[in-house]
Design a protein around this motif. Structure first.
Motif, PDB file in Angstrom:
ATOM      1  N   ALA A  60       0.775  -1.189  -0.168  1.00 37.07           N
ATOM      2  CA  ALA A  60      -0.046  -0.088  -0.053  1.00 37.07           C
ATOM      3  C   ALA A  60       0.862   1.265   0.020  1.00 37.07           C
ATOM      4  CB  ALA A  60      -0.923  -0.083   1.098  1.00 37.07           C
ATOM      5  N   ASP A  61       2.078   1.076   0.726  1.00 39.05           N
ATOM      6  CA  ASP A  61       3.030   2.362   0.689  1.00 39.05           C
ATOM      7  C   ASP A  61       3.613   2.684  -0.752  1.00 39.05           C
ATOM      8  OD1 ASP A  61       4.354   4.342   1.933  1.00 39.05           O
ATOM      9  OD2 ASP A  61       6.080   3.332   2.209  1.00 39.05           O
ATOM     10  N   ASP A  62       3.844   1.645  -1.446  1.00 40.48           N
ATOM     11  CA  ASP A  62       4.259   1.669  -2.770  1.00 40.48           C
ATOM     12  C   ASP A  62       3.111   2.358  -3.721  1.00 40.48           C
ATOM     13  OD1 ASP A  62       6.822   0.392  -2.398  1.00 40.48           O
ATOM     14  OD2 ASP A  62       6.071  -1.513  -2.489  1.00 40.48           O
ATOM     15  N   ILE A  63       2.016   1.771  -3.428  1.00 39.97           N
ATOM     16  CA  ILE A  63       0.925   2.021  -4.140  1.00 39.97           C
ATOM     17  C   ILE A  63       0.501   3.577  -4.080  1.00 39.97           C
ATOM     18  CG2 ILE A  63      -1.588   1.985  -4.963  1.00 39.97           C
ATOM     19  CD1 ILE A  63      -1.360  -1.034  -4.069  1.00 39.97           C
ATOM     20  N   PHE A  97      -5.901   2.885   2.393  1.00 38.11           N
ATOM     21  CA  PHE A  97      -5.507   1.587   1.863  1.00 38.11           C
ATOM     22  C   PHE A  97      -6.103   1.320   0.500  1.00 38.11           C
ATOM     23  CE2 PHE A  97      -9.122   0.922   4.722  1.00 38.11           C
ATOM     24  CZ  PHE A  97      -9.990   0.116   3.948  1.00 38.11           C
ATOM     25  N   ALA A  98      -5.027   0.580  -0.286  1.00 41.99           N
ATOM     26  CA  ALA A  98      -5.725   0.274  -1.741  1.00 41.99           C
ATOM     27  C   ALA A  98      -5.949  -1.122  -2.010  1.00 41.99           C
ATOM     28  CB  ALA A  98      -4.377   0.687  -2.622  1.00 41.99           C
ATOM     29  N   VAL A  99      -6.558  -1.468  -3.149  1.00 44.31           N
ATOM     30  CA  VAL A  99      -7.033  -2.694  -3.533  1.00 44.31           C
ATOM     31  C   VAL A  99      -5.704  -3.758  -4.039  1.00 44.31           C
ATOM     32  CG1 VAL A  99      -8.151  -4.105  -5.105  1.00 44.31           C
ATOM     33  CG2 VAL A  99      -9.162  -2.085  -4.130  1.00 44.31           C
ATOM     34  N   ASP A 100      -5.656  -4.767  -3.552  1.00 41.41           N
ATOM     35  CA  ASP A 100      -4.519  -5.614  -4.015  1.00 41.41           C
ATOM     36  C   ASP A 100      -4.903  -6.905  -3.586  1.00 41.41           C
ATOM     37  OD1 ASP A 100      -2.203  -6.928  -5.250  1.00 41.41           O
ATOM     38  OD2 ASP A 100      -0.931  -6.399  -3.657  1.00 41.41           O
ATOM     39  N   THR A 101      -5.492  -7.829  -4.369  1.00 40.26           N
ATOM     40  CA  THR A 101      -6.058  -9.049  -3.884  1.00 40.26           C
ATOM     41  C   THR A 101      -5.323 -10.312  -4.275  1.00 40.26           C
ATOM     42  OG1 THR A 101      -7.301  -9.138  -6.035  1.00 40.26           O
ATOM     43  CG2 THR A 101      -8.265  -8.145  -4.460  1.00 40.26           C
ATOM     44  N   GLU A 102      -4.117 -10.156  -4.930  1.00 38.83           N
ATOM     45  CA  GLU A 102      -3.482 -11.180  -5.393  1.00 38.83           C
ATOM     46  C   GLU A 102      -1.743 -10.866  -5.343  1.00 38.83           C
ATOM     47  OE1 GLU A 102      -5.344 -14.600  -7.972  1.00 38.83           O
ATOM     48  OE2 GLU A 102      -5.469 -12.728  -9.007  1.00 38.83           O
ATOM     49  N   ASP A 103      -1.145 -11.918  -5.093  1.00 37.74           N
ATOM     50  CA  ASP A 103       0.299 -11.743  -4.901  1.00 37.74           C
ATOM     51  C   ASP A 103       1.050 -12.828  -5.444  1.00 37.74           C
ATOM     52  OD1 ASP A 103       0.518  -8.809  -4.312  1.00 37.74           O
ATOM     53  OD2 ASP A 103       0.940  -9.243  -2.168  1.00 37.74           O
ATOM     54  N   ASP A 108       1.344  -1.435   5.100  1.00 37.52           N
ATOM     55  CA  ASP A 108      -0.145  -1.080   4.701  1.00 37.52           C
ATOM     56  C   ASP A 108      -0.529   0.139   4.654  1.00 37.52           C
ATOM     57  OD1 ASP A 108       0.264  -0.837   7.427  1.00 37.52           O
ATOM     58  OD2 ASP A 108      -1.319  -1.998   8.251  1.00 37.52           O
ATOM     59  N   ASN A 109       0.317   1.134   4.809  1.00 38.39           N
ATOM     60  CA  ASN A 109       0.107   2.573   4.706  1.00 38.39           C
ATOM     61  C   ASN A 109      -0.957   3.209   5.859  1.00 38.39           C
ATOM     62  OD1 ASN A 109       0.493   5.195   3.528  1.00 38.39           O
ATOM     63  ND2 ASN A 109      -1.446   4.983   2.782  1.00 38.39           N
ATOM     64  N   ASN A 110      -0.743   2.775   7.096  1.00 38.85           N
ATOM     65  CA  ASN A 110      -1.977   3.180   8.158  1.00 38.85           C
ATOM     66  C   ASN A 110      -0.987   3.976   9.086  1.00 38.85           C
ATOM     67  OD1 ASN A 110      -0.144   1.333   9.406  1.00 38.85           O
ATOM     68  ND2 ASN A 110      -1.709   0.203  10.621  1.00 38.85           N
ATOM     69  N   GLY A 111       0.091   4.430   8.627  1.00 35.91           N
ATOM     70  CA  GLY A 111       0.733   5.442   9.575  1.00 35.91           C
ATOM     71  C   GLY A 111       1.701   5.140  10.789  1.00 35.91           C
ATOM     72  N   LEU A 112       1.686   3.681  10.864  1.00 33.33           N
ATOM     73  CA  LEU A 112       2.575   2.844  11.943  1.00 33.33           C
ATOM     74  C   LEU A 112       3.597   2.083  11.396  1.00 33.33           C
ATOM     75  CD1 LEU A 112      -0.353   1.941  14.361  1.00 33.33           C
ATOM     76  CD2 LEU A 112       1.118   3.638  14.692  1.00 33.33           C
ATOM     77  N   PRO A 146       5.093  16.652   3.372  1.00 34.72           N
ATOM     78  CA  PRO A 146       4.203  15.530   2.891  1.00 34.72           C
ATOM     79  C   PRO A 146       5.134  14.254   2.891  1.00 34.72           C
ATOM     80  CG  PRO A 146       3.522  17.288   1.860  1.00 34.72           C
ATOM     81  CD  PRO A 146       4.736  17.613   2.540  1.00 34.72           C
ATOM     82  N   ARG A 147       4.477  13.134   3.194  1.00 30.12           N
ATOM     83  CA  ARG A 147       5.466  11.811   2.971  1.00 30.12           C
ATOM     84  C   ARG A 147       5.837  11.488   1.674  1.00 30.12           C
ATOM     85  NH1 ARG A 147       1.984   7.078   4.819  1.00 30.12           N
ATOM     86  NH2 ARG A 147       4.124   6.161   5.151  1.00 30.12           N
ATOM     87  N   ASP A 148       5.140  12.062   0.640  1.00 28.24           N
ATOM     88  CA  ASP A 148       5.620  11.936  -0.743  1.00 28.24           C
ATOM     89  C   ASP A 148       6.167  13.078  -1.097  1.00 28.24           C
ATOM     90  OD1 ASP A 148       3.148  13.376  -0.700  1.00 28.24           O
ATOM     91  OD2 ASP A 148       2.036  12.325  -2.225  1.00 28.24           O
TER      92      ASP A 148
END
Length: 876
Positions: free
Chosen positions: A52-55, A99-105, A796-800, A864-866
């Protein structure tokens, strides 16, 4: 703009620095930074390439298909992220983290007999305790196909998923697939190990339960143990033998009277007290009084909820988060055998799982069963829709109660939960003796319901009637050109494609049945009667492998004794499937009050409310998906669009050709394809069809392309609906011809200086990426003082950072952080080690209670983080 991108299959990474408030690149005036060092990465460590951080940063590299599988070395440990939906975390702060959609790796690796693959899952603190369903599969490419070499494992329980490669599997290259079919975002750790490896699954801080304000203490050998225990000033002490004593300190607290926060604080306080005990003279050891529990699964607070496989199959639990009203204000007319009542002669006293939702309309007829079919004490039409029962242990009576429970049973910590647990249930009796009713009774009931504003959806879990014109007119009147009532009907249990009514009428949503695995139930009708499918169960199968037959558990009753007793039963049939769809409509309308039946049908035909499970002939638009339905309702858009299958093109050295099939949505709309263009020369497009009924052939030319490279581009299809605005369909395409070099990478790391007090506030922050198996970091303009130095991923890009399932480094040792002092002189050469593993309890000495990671700096306190990031290597 169409562009092609060529990147290595492994992430090309540089050492990066993000200047925070007060931070900097270090030495901008030629001086050494205040603090600098290196973070080493544990051998074999890898990170999912589309976290999610990469996305968030638009730096993800898709690994969601076999053709884009990410290479792993033997013995790898991988941190990853998946989510079935996108959304925003409830962090309890003003910061927004999505958080972003990602259903398969997919991962590619070498496997041999005896190797084991384990998958552990971790949720964010603000998420539900219910773990998402996930699946672990081992696949082997064979020609154009992928073959499962071992049985896949699927679970929604807290236990890890583990696969051991059997002796019948040949050593070689295989694909590992990790996937989710539920909405909750989660972190995971995938570990690979050979049969000679010891335990490798220590990827979380273990928090064993223990008694507050109690400790087990051992004293030095000798007769003075009792005196030593007494000297500790405790309220209770008990000799356990062998030099061990159980002691309970004064002022011990009762957890029953405490809040969750207070309990957590008391647990930490207990551990601090135990640390103090260890410093006492004569004390050899002191430890918590751990609790041991039987290894049983605790059920959900609704007694039979854990057997309601039909709810997660339709994504209902996640839909409830998007539909907090859960059907409130929406009326469902259940036209059936009536409703269970403990006192059927006088009505009321409804089934306790339905009572709060059952509504009667004063002065109105709600029992339409004709006298010759009626078996209640007042034959013929009346105002009492109570099910009279028939005194038989097994019969069709209480069928309506079962149907009503599926649609709208109350969430009351007992029994079951319905699809829309706050919707109103209007029981209308139209079936009498042996579950039989007449078309006349049904027509009268439909015509009555058509004029009732309280009713929004009509459920007809009945069928077998011929194509009656009068019944059709009644249905059309209730439908009212798509602006009246939604009518949902069972598709029939004959296993035939012969139309069954009322399901086959144009203005009725006919519902077929699937089992716990999403497969069509053997009895379910197909063809014209099926617009959509939903869980109906199949007693002959255990497709979801839960150890019980795939029946639908719902409300029921017993009348084979003196008293009517409420209960529950498992049934199968398209009768059970229909109320799932009625409940989904109630969820949608509960949030979007002006939603119409016509809009619902348009969305259904557009496949916006379903997931594809098979051919339309058997499954109609697909399996009803409550979460997708809520997304569609909240979006409120009803465009005419062009869809394609597959939705993305994945090519590799074994797959160099594909076909795109098109479909117009809603059905029947005319769409012309006006142009197709590929963004790269290696992607070849065949003859462009003039209309969506013909497939488009796409192939790959590998001439001039290099191995160990991954190529990405887009295929753009332009189309023009006859009755809508022109649109563009973009199909991503990628080509992977090899794997990258073996480099350690634990993911983008946020390096923090954290306050040394109990608040653990983040004071300074920089971000770095891996290079040559480690990270380099530097801080400048740091106020002198004591800090904790930590680093980790926010997968997971939740700030922790440093949550379970994320890479973490703490100075000097992970799990045992110590303060670092920054003075007037630069401090360099600091070294840490990062990993997805966690120290065991024995290494930690005491449990790490309540640790949920370190919070990143607030957006209003830092750039900003980005924000733009720079390479330290470039400044040398």
């Amino acid at each position: 703009m169409i562009r092609t991108v060529s990147v290595t299959a492994g992430l090309i990474s540089f050492v990066l620095l993000l200047s925070g408030c007060g931070g900097g690149s270090g030495g901008s005036d030629g001086d050494a930074p205040d603090l600098s060092g290196i973070i080493d990465i544990e051998s074999g460590t890898r990170v999912d390439s589309d976290t999610a951080d990469d996305i968030r940063l638009d730096q993800s590299v898709d690994n969601g298909s076999p053709g884009s599988a990410q290479a792993l070395p033997a013995g790898a440990i991988v941190g990853g992220y998946l989510s079935f939906e996108s959304g925003t975390y409830d962090t309890g702060t003003l910061d927004r983290f999505d958080f972003a959609v990602d259903t398969e790796d997919f991962y590619a690796t070498e496997l041999s007999p005896g190797d084991r693959i384990a998958l552990q899952v971790f949720l964010s603190p603000d998420q539900s305790e219910k773990l998402p369903a996930r699946t672990l599969r081992i696949l082997e490419p064979q020609g154009d196909e992928l073959v499962e070499v071992v049985d896949p494992v699927t679970s929604g329980s807290p236990q890890p998923l583990i696969i051991t490669v059997g002796d019948d599997v040949e050593p070689g290259s295989y694909l590992i697939e990790v996937s989710t079919t539920d909405g909750i975002p989660f972190r995971y750790v995938l570990t690979l190990a050979d049969q000679a490896s010891p335990s490798v699954m220590n990827t979380r801080y273990t928090e064993p339960a223990f008694m507050m304000d109690e400790a087990i203490v051992s004293f030095e050998p000798g007769p003075g143990g009792n005196a030593m225990a007494a000297a500790l000033s405790v309220s209770e002490r008990r000799d356990l033998g062998q030099g061990a004593w159980l002691i309970r300190r004064e002022g011990a607290r009762n957890p029953i009277a405490m809040s969750t926060t207070q309990v957590r604080s008391a647990r930490k306080d207990t551990l601090d007290w135990i640390r103090e005990l260890r410093e006492q003279r004569g004390v050899v050891a002191a430890e918590p009084n751990y609790l041991y529990t039987s290894q049983q699964v605790s059920p959900d607070d609704d007694t039979f909820y854990d057997r309601q496989w039909n709810l997660p199959l339709t994504r209902a639990p996640m839909a409830w988060q998007a539909a907090p009203n859960v059907g409130s204000g929406v009326g469902i007319a259940v036209m059936d055998t009536g409703m269970f009542s403990a006192t059927p002669q006088t009505a009321g006293d409804w089934h306790p799982d339905l009572d709060d939702n059952v509504q009667l309309i004063s002065g109105q007829t709600m029992d339409y069963v004709s006298a010759d079919l009626d078996i209640d004490e007042d034959p013929g039409r009346d105002a009492n829709p109570a099910d009279p029962g028939d005194g038989k242990a097994r019969s069709s009576n209480f069928h309506g109660t079962h149907v009503a429970g599926i649609a709208a049973a109350v969430d009351n910590q007992a029994g079951i939960v319905g699809m829309a647990p706050r919707a109103s249930i209007y029981p209308v009796r139209v079936l009498g003796r042996d579950g039989v009713g007449s078309s006349a009774d049904l027509i009268a009931a439909l015509n009555w319901a058509a004029g009732r504003d309280e009713i929004d959806v009509i459920n007809l879990s009945l069928g077998g009637l011929g194509p009656s014109d009068s019944l059709k007119r009644a249905i059309d009147a209730a439908w009212d050109s798509g602006n009246g009532k939604l009518i949902v009907a069972a598709a029939g249990n004959q296993g035939t494609d012969e139309p069954t009514y009322p399901a086959a009428y144009p203005n009725v949503i006919g519902v077929g049945a699937v089992d716990g695995g999403g497969k069509r139930a053997s009895y379910s009708n197909v063809g014209a009667s099926v617009d959509v499918v939903a869980p109906g169960g199949d007693a002959s199968r255990d497709a979801n492998q839960d150890g019980t037959a795939d029946v639908i558990i719902s409300t029921w009753g017993r009348d084979d004794s003196v008293d009517f007793e409420a209960g529950y039963a498992g049934l199968q049939g398209t009768s059970m499937a229909a109320p799932h769809v009625a409940g989904v409509y109630a969820l949608m309308k509960g949030q979007i009050g002006n939603l119409t039946p016509g809009e619902f049908r348009a969305l259904l035909r557009n496949s916006d409310l379903t997931e594809e499970v098979g051919p339309a002939f058997e499954f109609g638009a697909g399996l009803i998906n409550a979460l997708a339905a809520m997304d569609a309702a909240l979006d409120g858009n009803f465009p005419i669009t062009l869809g394609a299958s597959p939705s993305a093109l994945q090519f590799n050295s074994a797959v160099l050709r594909a076909e795109l099939d098109f479909a117009a949505y809603p059905e029947g709309e005319a769409i012309s394809i006006t142009g197709v263009s590929a963004g790269a020369g290696w992607l070849n497009v065949g003859e462009v069809p003039s209309d969506p009924s013909q497939p488009l052939v796409v192939s790959v030319d590998t001439s001039g392309l290099e191995d160990n490279e991954r190529y990405t581009t887009e295929l753009v299809i332009e189309y023009d609906p006859d009755n809508g605005d022109p649109g563009t369909l973009t199909i991503p395409a990628s080509l992977s011809l090899g794997t990258s070099a073996d480099d350690r990478d634990a993911g983008r790391h946020y390096v923090l200086l954290v306050s040394a007090d109990n608040d653990r506030d983040t004071i300074e922050q920089v971000v770095v990426s891996a290079s040559a198996g480690h990270y380099r970091f530097a801080f400048d303009q740091v106020e002198p003082g004591e800090y904790f130095l930590v680093a980790g991923t926010d997968i997971d890009n939740n700030g922790l950072i440093c949550e379970n399932g994320e890479a973490c480094a703490e100075y000097p040792v992970n799990g045992l952080p110590e303060k670092i002092v920054i003075g007037d002189e630069p401090l360099g050469g600091v070294r840490l080690s990062t990993s997805f593993r966690r120290p065991t309890i024995s290494a930690l000495d005491l449990p790490r209670v309540g640790f949920e990671g370190y919070r990143l700096k607030s957006g209003d306190e830092q750039e900003p983080r980005d924000a733009p990031i720079r390479s330290l290597e470039d400044e040398r």
